[in-house]
Design an enzyme around this catalytic site. Structure first.
Site, PDB file in Angstrom:
ATOM      1  N   TYR A  80       0.840  -1.204   0.000  1.00 56.62           N
ATOM      2  CA  TYR A  80       0.000   0.000   0.000  1.00 56.62           C
ATOM      3  C   TYR A  80       0.874   1.252   0.000  1.00 56.62           C
ATOM      4  O   TYR A  80       0.600   2.211  -0.698  1.00 56.62           O
ATOM      5  CB  TYR A  80      -0.911  -0.010   1.231  1.00 56.62           C
ATOM      6  CG  TYR A  80      -1.892   1.126   1.211  1.00 56.62           C
ATOM      7  CD1 TYR A  80      -3.103   1.019   0.529  1.00 56.62           C
ATOM      8  CD2 TYR A  80      -1.601   2.333   1.858  1.00 56.62           C
ATOM      9  CE1 TYR A  80      -3.993   2.077   0.491  1.00 56.62           C
ATOM     10  CE2 TYR A  80      -2.484   3.384   1.819  1.00 56.62           C
ATOM     11  CZ  TYR A  80      -3.682   3.258   1.138  1.00 56.62           C
ATOM     12  OH  TYR A  80      -4.566   4.307   1.099  1.00 56.62           O
ATOM     13  N   PHE A 132      -9.292  19.444 -24.796  1.00 53.73           N
ATOM     14  CA  PHE A 132      -9.621  18.029 -24.919  1.00 53.73           C
ATOM     15  C   PHE A 132     -10.903  17.821 -24.109  1.00 53.73           C
ATOM     16  O   PHE A 132     -11.149  18.555 -23.160  1.00 53.73           O
ATOM     17  CB  PHE A 132      -8.472  17.140 -24.422  1.00 53.73           C
ATOM     18  CG  PHE A 132      -8.778  15.687 -24.642  1.00 53.73           C
ATOM     19  CD1 PHE A 132      -8.842  15.178 -25.925  1.00 53.73           C
ATOM     20  CD2 PHE A 132      -9.077  14.844 -23.577  1.00 53.73           C
ATOM     21  CE1 PHE A 132      -9.181  13.845 -26.142  1.00 53.73           C
ATOM     22  CE2 PHE A 132      -9.413  13.516 -23.791  1.00 53.73           C
ATOM     23  CZ  PHE A 132      -9.472  13.017 -25.078  1.00 53.73           C
ATOM     24  N   THR A 133     -11.700  16.826 -24.508  1.00 58.72           N
ATOM     25  CA  THR A 133     -13.045  16.663 -23.900  1.00 58.72           C
ATOM     26  C   THR A 133     -12.982  16.615 -22.372  1.00 58.72           C
ATOM     27  O   THR A 133     -13.682  17.382 -21.685  1.00 58.72           O
ATOM     28  CB  THR A 133     -13.693  15.368 -24.420  1.00 58.72           C
ATOM     29  OG1 THR A 133     -12.755  14.298 -24.278  1.00 58.72           O
ATOM     30  CG2 THR A 133     -14.091  15.497 -25.879  1.00 58.72           C
ATOM     31  N   ASP A 223       0.102  19.111 -21.310  1.00 67.07           N
ATOM     32  CA  ASP A 223      -0.525  17.791 -21.412  1.00 67.07           C
ATOM     33  C   ASP A 223       0.351  16.949 -22.343  1.00 67.07           C
ATOM     34  O   ASP A 223       0.365  17.143 -23.561  1.00 67.07           O
ATOM     35  CB  ASP A 223      -1.948  17.933 -21.977  1.00 67.07           C
ATOM     36  CG  ASP A 223      -2.663  16.585 -22.088  1.00 67.07           C
ATOM     37  OD1 ASP A 223      -1.992  15.541 -22.005  1.00 67.07           O
ATOM     38  OD2 ASP A 223      -3.890  16.581 -22.279  1.00 67.07           O
ATOM     39  N   LYS A 266      -1.711   6.328 -22.870  1.00 67.44           N
ATOM     40  CA  LYS A 266      -1.205   6.749 -24.183  1.00 67.44           C
ATOM     41  C   LYS A 266       0.317   6.815 -24.125  1.00 67.44           C
ATOM     42  O   LYS A 266       0.997   6.015 -24.731  1.00 67.44           O
ATOM     43  CB  LYS A 266      -1.802   8.104 -24.537  1.00 67.44           C
ATOM     44  CG  LYS A 266      -3.285   7.988 -24.804  1.00 67.44           C
ATOM     45  CD  LYS A 266      -3.941   9.304 -25.088  1.00 67.44           C
ATOM     46  CE  LYS A 266      -5.304   9.067 -25.661  1.00 67.44           C
ATOM     47  NZ  LYS A 266      -5.378   9.212 -27.098  1.00 67.44           N
ATOM     48  N   ARG A 389     -15.266  12.627 -33.701  1.00 61.42           N
ATOM     49  CA  ARG A 389     -14.674  13.778 -33.032  1.00 61.42           C
ATOM     50  C   ARG A 389     -15.235  15.014 -33.716  1.00 61.42           C
ATOM     51  O   ARG A 389     -14.610  15.661 -34.530  1.00 61.42           O
ATOM     52  CB  ARG A 389     -13.134  13.764 -33.123  1.00 61.42           C
ATOM     53  CG  ARG A 389     -12.474  12.643 -32.357  1.00 61.42           C
ATOM     54  CD  ARG A 389     -12.276  12.861 -30.870  1.00 61.42           C
ATOM     55  NE  ARG A 389     -13.423  12.725 -30.017  1.00 61.42           N
ATOM     56  CZ  ARG A 389     -13.343  12.420 -28.711  1.00 61.42           C
ATOM     57  NH1 ARG A 389     -12.189  12.183 -28.149  1.00 61.42           N
ATOM     58  NH2 ARG A 389     -14.425  12.363 -27.968  1.00 61.42           N
ATOM     59  N   PHE A 455     -21.060  11.818 -25.614  1.00 61.80           N
ATOM     60  CA  PHE A 455     -20.619  10.890 -26.670  1.00 61.80           C
ATOM     61  C   PHE A 455     -20.273   9.511 -26.131  1.00 61.80           C
ATOM     62  O   PHE A 455     -20.292   8.535 -26.857  1.00 61.80           O
ATOM     63  CB  PHE A 455     -19.407  11.468 -27.427  1.00 61.80           C
ATOM     64  CG  PHE A 455     -18.228  11.766 -26.551  1.00 61.80           C
ATOM     65  CD1 PHE A 455     -18.105  12.991 -25.922  1.00 61.80           C
ATOM     66  CD2 PHE A 455     -17.236  10.823 -26.347  1.00 61.80           C
ATOM     67  CE1 PHE A 455     -17.017  13.265 -25.099  1.00 61.80           C
ATOM     68  CE2 PHE A 455     -16.144  11.075 -25.530  1.00 61.80           C
ATOM     69  CZ  PHE A 455     -16.049  12.305 -24.892  1.00 61.80           C
TER      70      PHE A 455
END
Ligand SMILES: Cc1ncc(COP(=O)(O)O)c(C=O)c1O
Length: 482
Positions: A80, A132-133, A223, A266, A389, A455
């Site tokens: 942990y 970005f969403t 990002d 990613k 998109r 979406f």
């Protein structure tokens, strides 16, 4: 990227890896594909994997992992608190980014939550090259808003600009003098700008944005989820960096930023995420939120196995032969589509091939979601799952009307080292058939519409019986073919 010339003169995206493990995929007959699409409410997010032939929805969490990543997973040290695995990952990130502190989080949007909770107050504005969403959703939830200051070229579907993700410096200066630094939560640069077609940001632009933000006391957030593609493009398209090592380029970028965050689904071809900074004040503020939302500071919602895979994946991201694989496949696919007259975003970016649904389905009004309809039609035509998109991915305006997207795209993601060239050619073939029969494609309307990130779960239905007509034409043209 290794320099290999073909006798034929062809520009073939040569794989610099061999495939050691494979997964069976199914190609259903066209009638069954239509049936699955109906069951999924004409939303490719709701399809079941077992019904999908080529999954080009996203690269998120589905990049192929290397043998070294799998091997590393076996030596994960679970506990942990204080796991060795965490310290291994921390050391790798500190080395690559040359930043002092690392905060683990379960994925990219979790980092956005922590950053927004730390920096956004009601009424504040977050400036960015493009939203970005999930980023926008987290900022809006905190009572803030997003202002996009991308260069005009970024929104031109077809362009010669090599760095379409660049921030418009005049717009940045104007926004700072109009809003004042107190009203600006932060400036955010998104590497490999996702929603405009995976387009890179140039080093010169980042340098200038950083200079202005530092002079005005505006925190600069990076990002880095799509950093791998951006690194490749800096090396290939900026003569100054032709002979510069990928790690050196990464370090220079990081030196310009106050906070770097990423989705490990990613970047690093694993799962998870994290925030890196050298800013002590911001680090301590953000650190308080990690145990509250993510988990203890030495795992942050990630499994230790994924953390080990991420540590190795991050090191492999510094290898040009690894990070070139997606962009060269995207380029090959875009070129084949362009040769068929199909409108795609140019120059080809990273992440995937982006088809312009506004031109492809110019007969469908944006309020009937042409990109959503094209995504559904492509699945029916070929069992290929891509992502809308466009307007469907937007939130509604306050008056309830649709906010029409500036770019109406379908994204055919090419996860790293997953697809073969013949699978790419098959996809091009089915898209070409669809393009020749594009007048058969009709619009969509919502039957079930969530308020947030609609979406993901929204269900739609076709306007008219166009999907049946498409299946009929497919049978006529392809006979018994799957
Ligand atoms: C540019 C960018 N930022 C943030 C995210 C969110 O990351 P995650 O899906 O890990 O939450 C994504 C995911 O697609 C992304 O592409």
């Amino acid at each position: 990227m290794s320099n290999v010339t073909f006798l034929s003169g062809e520009n073939i995206p040569l794989e610099m890896h061999r495939v050691c493990m494979v997964q069976r995929v199914n190609l259903l007959p066209v009638e069954k594909r239509l049936h699955s699409m109906r069951e999924a409410g004409f939303n490719t997010f709701l399809l079941k994997n077992r019904d999908v032939f080529l999954d080009m929805l996203t690269d998120s969490g589905v990049n192929a992992m290397s043998e070294n990543q799998y091997a590393a997973m076996m030596q994960a040290n679970d506990s942990y608190a204080g796991s060795e695995t965490f310290y291994r990952l921390e050391a790798v990130l500190q080395d690559i980014f040359q930043m002092k502190y690392f905060l683990p989080a379960h994925q990219g949007r979790a980092c956005e939550n922590i950053i927004s909770k730390t920096l956004v107050k009601p009424g504040m504005v977050a400036l960015m090259n493009y939203h970005f969403t999930t980023t926008r959703a987290h900022i809006t939830v905190m009572g803030g808003s997003v202002e996009e200051i991308i260069g005009d070229e970024g929104l031109n579907v077809q362009s010669d600009s090599q760095f379409k993700g660049d921030v418009d410096i005049d717009k940045l200066n104007e926004a700072i003098s109009r809003l004042g630094k107190e009203k600006i939560a932060f400036m955010r640069i998104e590497a490999g700008t996702n929603l405009i077609g995976g387009q890179p940001v140039s080093m010169n632009n980042m340098r200038e944005v950083s200079r202005i933000c530092r002079a005005n006391g505006v925190p600069l957030v990076y990002d880095a989820s799509l950093l791998a593609d951006n690194l490749y493009f800096i090396k290939m398209r900026d003569a100054e960096y032709k002979n510069v090592d990928i790690k050196e380029i990464t370090r220079e970028i990081a030196s310009l930023m106050d906070i770097v965050y990423f989705s490990g689904r990613k970047l690093g071809s694993a799962r998870g995420g994290g925030i890196i900074t050298s800013n002590e004040k911001l680090f301590f503020k953000m650190r308080e939120l990690i145990p509250l939302y993510e988990g203890f500071l030495t795992y942050g919602g990630m499994s230790v196995r994924e953390m080990e895979a991420l540590a190795v994946g991050m090191q492999e991201t510094m290898d040009i032969d690894v990070i070139s694989q997606t962009p060269i496949f995207v380029e090959a696919m875009c070129n084949e589509l362009l040769a068929q007259g199909i409108p795609v975003v140019t120059p080809p970016g990273g992440l995937g091939c982006h088809v312009d649904a506004k031109q492809f389905c110019s007969h469908i009004p944006q309020t009937q979601y042409p990109a959503g309809a094209l995504a559904a039609a492509l699945f029916i035509a070929g069992g290929v799952r891509c992502m809308e998109r466009g307007t469907l991915s937007e939130m509604r305006n306050d008056d309830g009307s649709d906010r029409l997207a500036e770019m109406e795209l379908i994204r055919l993601a090419i996860p790293k080292r997953v697809f073969t060239l013949s699978q790419i050619k098959y996809t091009v073939d089915r898209l070409t058939w669809l393009y020749r029969n594009r007048n058969l494609i009709g619009g969509l309307e919502f039957v079930e519409e969530p308020n947030v990130l609609r979406f993901f779960f929204g269900r739609l239905q076709p306007i008219g019986n166009w999907p049946d007509l498409l299946v009929e034409r497919f049978r006529k043209d392809f006979g018994e073919s799957l």
